[in-house]
Design a protein around this motif. Structure first.
Motif, PDB file in Angstrom:
ATOM      1  N   LEU A 172       1.069  -0.866   0.552  1.00 13.09           N
ATOM      2  CA  LEU A 172       0.005   0.162   0.148  1.00 13.09           C
ATOM      3  C   LEU A 172       0.867   1.325   0.154  1.00 13.09           C
ATOM      4  O   LEU A 172       0.409   2.302  -1.075  1.00 13.09           O
ATOM      5  N   THR A 173       1.799   1.683   0.964  1.00 15.17           N
ATOM      6  CA  THR A 173       2.937   2.132   1.149  1.00 15.17           C
ATOM      7  C   THR A 173       3.607   2.254  -0.409  1.00 15.17           C
ATOM      8  O   THR A 173       3.792   3.707  -1.097  1.00 15.17           O
ATOM      9  N   ASN A 174       4.117   1.473  -0.588  1.00 15.98           N
ATOM     10  CA  ASN A 174       5.000   0.832  -2.016  1.00 15.98           C
ATOM     11  C   ASN A 174       3.880   2.217  -3.312  1.00 15.98           C
ATOM     12  O   ASN A 174       4.650   2.842  -4.155  1.00 15.98           O
ATOM     13  N   TYR A 175       2.794   1.910  -3.043  1.00 17.60           N
ATOM     14  CA  TYR A 175       1.716   1.691  -3.680  1.00 17.60           C
ATOM     15  C   TYR A 175       1.626   3.567  -4.089  1.00 17.60           C
ATOM     16  O   TYR A 175       2.061   4.386  -4.974  1.00 17.60           O
ATOM     17  N   LEU A 176       1.441   4.244  -3.039  1.00 21.96           N
ATOM     18  CA  LEU A 176       1.735   5.568  -2.330  1.00 21.96           C
ATOM     19  C   LEU A 176       2.764   6.668  -3.325  1.00 21.96           C
ATOM     20  O   LEU A 176       2.329   7.524  -3.641  1.00 21.96           O
ATOM     21  N   ALA A 177       3.798   5.690  -2.758  1.00 26.02           N
ATOM     22  CA  ALA A 177       5.107   6.401  -3.467  1.00 26.02           C
ATOM     23  C   ALA A 177       4.792   6.136  -4.989  1.00 26.02           C
ATOM     24  O   ALA A 177       5.175   7.264  -5.267  1.00 26.02           O
ATOM     25  N   THR A 178       4.527   5.594  -5.479  1.00 28.18           N
ATOM     26  CA  THR A 178       4.344   5.627  -6.991  1.00 28.18           C
ATOM     27  C   THR A 178       3.310   6.514  -7.447  1.00 28.18           C
ATOM     28  O   THR A 178       4.239   7.098  -8.689  1.00 28.18           O
ATOM     29  N   ALA A 179       2.534   7.257  -6.838  1.00 30.34           N
ATOM     30  CA  ALA A 179       1.264   7.495  -7.275  1.00 30.34           C
ATOM     31  C   ALA A 179       2.614   9.211  -7.309  1.00 30.34           C
ATOM     32  O   ALA A 179       1.979  10.279  -7.902  1.00 30.34           O
ATOM     33  N   PHE A 231      16.342   2.244  -6.862  1.00 29.18           N
ATOM     34  CA  PHE A 231      15.314   0.834  -6.982  1.00 29.18           C
ATOM     35  C   PHE A 231      14.803   1.143  -8.380  1.00 29.18           C
ATOM     36  O   PHE A 231      15.194   2.809  -8.940  1.00 29.18           O
ATOM     37  N   THR A 232      14.427   0.216  -9.056  1.00 29.88           N
ATOM     38  CA  THR A 232      14.203  -0.252 -10.612  1.00 29.88           C
ATOM     39  C   THR A 232      12.642   0.449 -10.855  1.00 29.88           C
ATOM     40  O   THR A 232      11.688  -0.499 -10.086  1.00 29.88           O
ATOM     41  N   MET A 233      12.347  -0.053 -12.157  1.00 30.05           N
ATOM     42  CA  MET A 233      11.526  -0.402 -12.828  1.00 30.05           C
ATOM     43  C   MET A 233      10.732  -1.380 -12.655  1.00 30.05           C
ATOM     44  O   MET A 233       9.438  -1.494 -12.387  1.00 30.05           O
ATOM     45  N   ASP A 234      11.256  -2.327 -12.493  1.00 27.22           N
ATOM     46  CA  ASP A 234      10.561  -3.399 -12.752  1.00 27.22           C
ATOM     47  C   ASP A 234       9.938  -4.025 -11.251  1.00 27.22           C
ATOM     48  O   ASP A 234       9.292  -4.652 -11.139  1.00 27.22           O
ATOM     49  N   LEU A 235      11.167  -3.166  -9.985  1.00 20.11           N
ATOM     50  CA  LEU A 235      10.063  -3.403  -9.047  1.00 20.11           C
ATOM     51  C   LEU A 235       9.153  -2.928  -8.407  1.00 20.11           C
ATOM     52  O   LEU A 235       8.575  -2.962  -7.510  1.00 20.11           O
ATOM     53  N   VAL A 236       9.165  -1.747  -9.575  1.00 16.98           N
ATOM     54  CA  VAL A 236       8.026  -0.928  -8.901  1.00 16.98           C
ATOM     55  C   VAL A 236       6.587  -0.964  -9.586  1.00 16.98           C
ATOM     56  O   VAL A 236       5.665  -1.602  -8.873  1.00 16.98           O
ATOM     57  N   LEU A 237       7.003  -2.401 -11.092  1.00 16.81           N
ATOM     58  CA  LEU A 237       5.751  -2.855 -11.569  1.00 16.81           C
ATOM     59  C   LEU A 237       5.546  -4.185 -10.471  1.00 16.81           C
ATOM     60  O   LEU A 237       4.320  -4.787 -10.535  1.00 16.81           O
ATOM     61  N   ASP A 239       5.834  -4.222  -7.447  1.00 15.64           N
ATOM     62  CA  ASP A 239       5.392  -3.879  -6.452  1.00 15.64           C
ATOM     63  C   ASP A 239       3.433  -3.270  -6.486  1.00 15.64           C
ATOM     64  O   ASP A 239       2.877  -3.424  -5.434  1.00 15.64           O
ATOM     65  N   VAL A 240       3.772  -2.632  -7.182  1.00 11.33           N
ATOM     66  CA  VAL A 240       2.330  -2.257  -7.410  1.00 11.33           C
ATOM     67  C   VAL A 240       1.444  -3.108  -8.463  1.00 11.33           C
ATOM     68  O   VAL A 240       0.452  -3.076  -7.696  1.00 11.33           O
ATOM     69  N   GLY A 241       1.869  -4.333  -8.587  1.00 12.78           N
ATOM     70  CA  GLY A 241       1.245  -5.231  -9.117  1.00 12.78           C
ATOM     71  C   GLY A 241       0.539  -5.990  -8.290  1.00 12.78           C
ATOM     72  O   GLY A 241      -0.403  -6.581  -8.672  1.00 12.78           O
ATOM     73  N   LEU A 242       1.409  -5.901  -7.395  1.00 18.50           N
ATOM     74  CA  LEU A 242       1.305  -7.063  -5.661  1.00 18.50           C
ATOM     75  C   LEU A 242      -0.202  -5.928  -5.029  1.00 18.50           C
ATOM     76  O   LEU A 242      -1.025  -6.214  -4.983  1.00 18.50           O
ATOM     77  N   LEU A 261       0.445   1.192 -13.644  1.00 20.37           N
ATOM     78  CA  LEU A 261       1.235   0.031 -13.858  1.00 20.37           C
ATOM     79  C   LEU A 261       1.428   0.505 -16.341  1.00 20.37           C
ATOM     80  O   LEU A 261       2.665   0.218 -16.391  1.00 20.37           O
ATOM     81  N   ASP A 262       0.193   0.921 -16.202  1.00 21.95           N
ATOM     82  CA  ASP A 262       0.309   1.361 -17.641  1.00 21.95           C
ATOM     83  C   ASP A 262       1.892   2.229 -18.087  1.00 21.95           C
ATOM     84  O   ASP A 262       2.173   1.730 -19.359  1.00 21.95           O
ATOM     85  N   ILE A 263       2.020   3.548 -17.382  1.00 25.87           N
ATOM     86  CA  ILE A 263       2.811   4.257 -17.097  1.00 25.87           C
ATOM     87  C   ILE A 263       4.350   3.387 -17.016  1.00 25.87           C
ATOM     88  O   ILE A 263       5.357   3.895 -17.965  1.00 25.87           O
ATOM     89  N   PHE A 264       4.898   2.394 -16.056  1.00 26.42           N
ATOM     90  CA  PHE A 264       5.724   1.933 -15.970  1.00 26.42           C
ATOM     91  C   PHE A 264       5.818   0.941 -16.956  1.00 26.42           C
ATOM     92  O   PHE A 264       6.956   0.396 -17.447  1.00 26.42           O
ATOM     93  N   HIS A 265       4.765   0.307 -17.364  1.00 26.98           N
ATOM     94  CA  HIS A 265       5.253  -0.920 -18.550  1.00 26.98           C
ATOM     95  C   HIS A 265       5.533  -0.089 -19.941  1.00 26.98           C
ATOM     96  O   HIS A 265       6.669  -0.988 -19.527  1.00 26.98           O
ATOM     97  N   ASP A 266       4.794   1.378 -20.324  1.00 19.86           N
ATOM     98  CA  ASP A 266       5.412   1.847 -21.387  1.00 19.86           C
ATOM     99  C   ASP A 266       7.450   2.491 -20.686  1.00 19.86           C
ATOM    100  O   ASP A 266       7.788   2.043 -21.787  1.00 19.86           O
ATOM    101  N   GLY A 267       7.367   2.650 -19.215  1.00 20.35           N
ATOM    102  CA  GLY A 267       8.943   3.224 -19.353  1.00 20.35           C
ATOM    103  C   GLY A 267       9.254   2.112 -19.063  1.00 20.35           C
ATOM    104  O   GLY A 267      10.621   2.103 -19.387  1.00 20.35           O
TER     105      GLY A 267
END
Length: 325
Positions: A172-179, A231-237, A239-242, A261-267
């Motif tokens: 939850l907190t990693n999702y908020l950080a990504t937002a 921290f890398t893009m695959d790890l964001v995907l 965490d937000v995926g979870l 998820l769409d933004i980071f898949h594109d990135g």
């Protein structure tokens, strides 16, 4: 207490180093022999397998990049579970799936050992100084037993409840950080395109209602141009995926999470899975033909707070709040 540490990556390596720096007896294990050697040089011991590490240690910590990686290390024929026995404790410090965590913990309990989940939050720069925050899920008796080690690894330690609760709060907190990161990428790009001074923009956000932990940290390496947040893009995907999977399992019709998820898949497709997550702003830079940079910002973050012994964070209840008035 002999402590075993499996996973010496960006976060795990810094946590293991905190244990060594504070005089703990540490045995390490990682797939990268060069990483392992750096810890041997600092006084750690080496384990030939996860099982051997578990047999030799009282407290076994895992900090690995995915639930699948952790499950493989735990359940392999020469894995950690094979080396556990009554009285030992397993700490899972990875960001993981709560259901998978509970499944593995059940297997740990079958050996007579205890299990806790203790994911961390606050960035690699705070993991390096022992000032990171820790969420701890599991029974209170096990929490009390490992609290002295947790307060070495982190400054603020919150007992979140039963097993699974810390994993939910971590994603939850990693999702908020990504937002926060994605909104900052847009805000900084708009400021640059509007001709604003980027150092002034940074300070305006910092002292305003738009401020956040992510701005005070990641915006600095964005404006430096290094974008190195460890921290890398695959790890964001991951965490937000979870987080997104958890929400879907609860039948919650999220709107922002799928966009992230769409933004980071594109990135990830554009820049690679191992690109720094803060460089998600490059998508906008390239489309606007600009560079979002300031002056005098650091290439990497460092924690300028002195290392302190950690403490348990107690949840404030309404009753306690009223009593303090």
């Amino acid at each position: 207490m002999k402590i075993g540490f499996v996973g010496l990556g960006n976060v795990g390596g810094k946590l293991a180093a905190s244990l060594l720096r504070n005089g703990h007896d540490v045995t390490v294990r990682d797939l990268d022999p060069q990483l392992v050697q750096t810890f041997i040089d600092q006084g750690a011991s080496r384990a030939d397998s996860p099982r051997a590490l578990a047999e030799a240690c009282d407290l076994i910590i895992t900090c690995l990049p995915s639930p699948a990686a952790c499950s493989a290390v735990m359940e392999a024929e020469d894995g950690i579970i094979a080396g556990l026995s009554e009285g030992k404790v397993w700490l899972e410090m990875s960001t993981t799936d709560d259901k998978e965590l509970i499944r593995i913990a059940d297997r740990v309990h079958e050996t007579g050992a205890m299990a806790m989940e203790t994911p961390v939050s606050g960035g690699c720069h705070r993991a390096a100084t022992g000032n990171i925050s820790i969420f701890a899920g599991g029974d209170r008796a096990t929490f009390d037993r490992v609290l002295p080690v947790l307060t070495t690894l982190g400054r603020r330690v919150l007992h979140t409840g039963p097993l699974g609760s810390a994993s939910v709060l971590k994603v939850l907190t990693n999702y908020l950080a990504t937002a926060n990161l994605c909104s900052l990428a847009e805000a900084l790009t708009v400021a640059r395109k509007a001709g604003m001074d980027m150092n002034t923009t940074y300070e305006a956000i910092r002292i305003s209602s738009g401020n956040s932990f992510v701005h005070e940290t990641e915006s600095q390496v964005i404006l430096n141009g290094s974008r190195n947040i460890s921290f890398t893009m695959d790890l964001v995907l991951k965490d937000v995926g979870l987080f997104d999977s958890l929400a879907r399992s609860l039948d919650i019709p999220l709107e922002i999470s799928p966009l992230l998820l769409d933004i980071f898949h594109d990135g990830q497709e554009a820049f690679g899975a191992r690109e720094w997550s803060s460089n998600i702003i490059r998508r906008l830079e390239e489309r606007c033909d600009i560079k979002v940079l300031g002056e005098g910002f650091p290439a990497e973050l460092t924690d300028d707070e002195p290392e302190e012994v950690g403490h348990e964070v107690h949840v404030r209840t309404q009753q306690a709040t009223e009593a303090s008035r």
